[in-house]
Design a protein around this motif. Structure first.
Motif, PDB file in Angstrom:
ATOM      1  N   SER A   1      39.696  37.846  49.730  1.00 46.47           N
ATOM      2  CA  SER A   1      38.538  38.372  49.016  1.00 46.47           C
ATOM      3  C   SER A   1      38.125  37.365  47.953  1.00 46.47           C
ATOM      4  O   SER A   1      38.957  36.690  47.358  1.00 46.47           O
ATOM      5  CB  SER A   1      38.849  39.730  48.375  1.00 46.47           C
ATOM      6  N   ILE A   2      36.827  37.272  47.756  1.00 53.15           N
ATOM      7  CA  ILE A   2      36.266  36.395  46.736  1.00 53.15           C
ATOM      8  C   ILE A   2      35.362  37.259  45.874  1.00 53.15           C
ATOM      9  O   ILE A   2      34.438  37.902  46.379  1.00 53.15           O
ATOM     10  CB  ILE A   2      35.470  35.233  47.361  1.00 53.15           C
ATOM     11  N   TYR A   3      35.650  37.291  44.564  1.00 56.69           N
ATOM     12  CA  TYR A   3      34.905  38.126  43.636  1.00 56.69           C
ATOM     13  C   TYR A   3      34.141  37.267  42.640  1.00 56.69           C
ATOM     14  O   TYR A   3      34.662  36.276  42.141  1.00 56.69           O
ATOM     15  CB  TYR A   3      35.838  39.072  42.865  1.00 56.69           C
ATOM     16  N   ILE A   4      32.956  37.685  42.326  1.00 53.85           N
ATOM     17  CA  ILE A   4      32.169  37.067  41.272  1.00 53.85           C
ATOM     18  C   ILE A   4      32.591  37.756  39.974  1.00 53.85           C
ATOM     19  O   ILE A   4      32.456  38.969  39.838  1.00 53.85           O
ATOM     20  CB  ILE A   4      30.650  37.267  41.509  1.00 53.85           C
ATOM     21  N   VAL A   5      33.125  36.973  39.033  1.00 53.27           N
ATOM     22  CA  VAL A   5      33.615  37.527  37.777  1.00 53.27           C
ATOM     23  C   VAL A   5      32.671  37.119  36.659  1.00 53.27           C
ATOM     24  O   VAL A   5      32.346  35.950  36.498  1.00 53.27           O
ATOM     25  CB  VAL A   5      35.043  37.013  37.479  1.00 53.27           C
ATOM     26  N   SER A   6      32.244  38.094  35.885  1.00 54.72           N
ATOM     27  CA  SER A   6      31.383  37.814  34.753  1.00 54.72           C
ATOM     28  C   SER A   6      32.262  37.367  33.583  1.00 54.72           C
ATOM     29  O   SER A   6      33.072  38.137  33.080  1.00 54.72           O
ATOM     30  CB  SER A   6      30.601  39.070  34.378  1.00 54.72           C
TER      31      SER A   6
END
Length: 171
Positions: free
Chosen positions: A136-141
């Protein structure tokens, strides 16, 4: 073409309640090419579009199965997915994707062999192939993160052969 349209009308009547659910999929029972793409129209923007080589719907079990080059688009939740097969279980309100599954949602991605989407919970459960992993690849703010990627430190490549020095002779 008229007979295919007639079959779709009969299919809608046979599926009954499954097609009026807020989030539903509609498949064709081994119908010819003109009806490869299926989209349930609900009028409230929560339709899921399914494209596949073959789609089948079972009115007895409430299960819709799509096989071969499956593509799913669910704009209401910004979900796009691809898989070898997808099954929508209308009574349990879940979608099971199998076979090299890739899911993209709002820039985040998930890869696995089997991914189940629980519609009411908005939750994914991913399983890998045997002896492999789920990715999984998550966009983290993170406002403090650098805007440019940080390069890893440069290390010399590993050399399994030791470097020999010239022997020094005794004087």
């Amino acid at each position: 073409m008229k007979s295919c349209l007639f079959d779709m009308v009969n299919l809608k009547q046979r599926l009954g309640i499954a097609l009026i659910l807020p989030i539903s999929l509609m498949g064709a029972i081994a119908l010819p090419t003109p009806l490869k793409d299926a989209q349930a129209q609900t009028g409230d923007g929560r339709a899921i579009t399914v494209r596949a080589d073959v789609q089948e719907a079972n009115s007895q079990t409430g299960v819709v199965t799509a096989r071969g080059n499956v593509q799913i688009d669910y704009p209401a939740r910004q979900i796009q997915a691809t898989a070898a097969q997808a099954q929508y279980f209308s009574r349990e309100r879940r979608i099971v994707l199998t076979g090299n599954v890739y899911v993209l949602q709002q820039g985040n991605s998930l890869r696995g062999e089997t991914i189940t989407y629980l519609i009411d919970e908005g939750r994914f459960v991913a399983l890998p192939k045997t002896e492999q992993q789920v990715e999984s690849i998550y966009i983290v703010s993170d406002p403090e993160a650098p805007t440019q990627p940080v390069a890893p430190p440069v290390t010399p490549p590993f050399n399994p052969k030791p470097v020999f020095k010239t022997p020094v002779s005794d004087p």
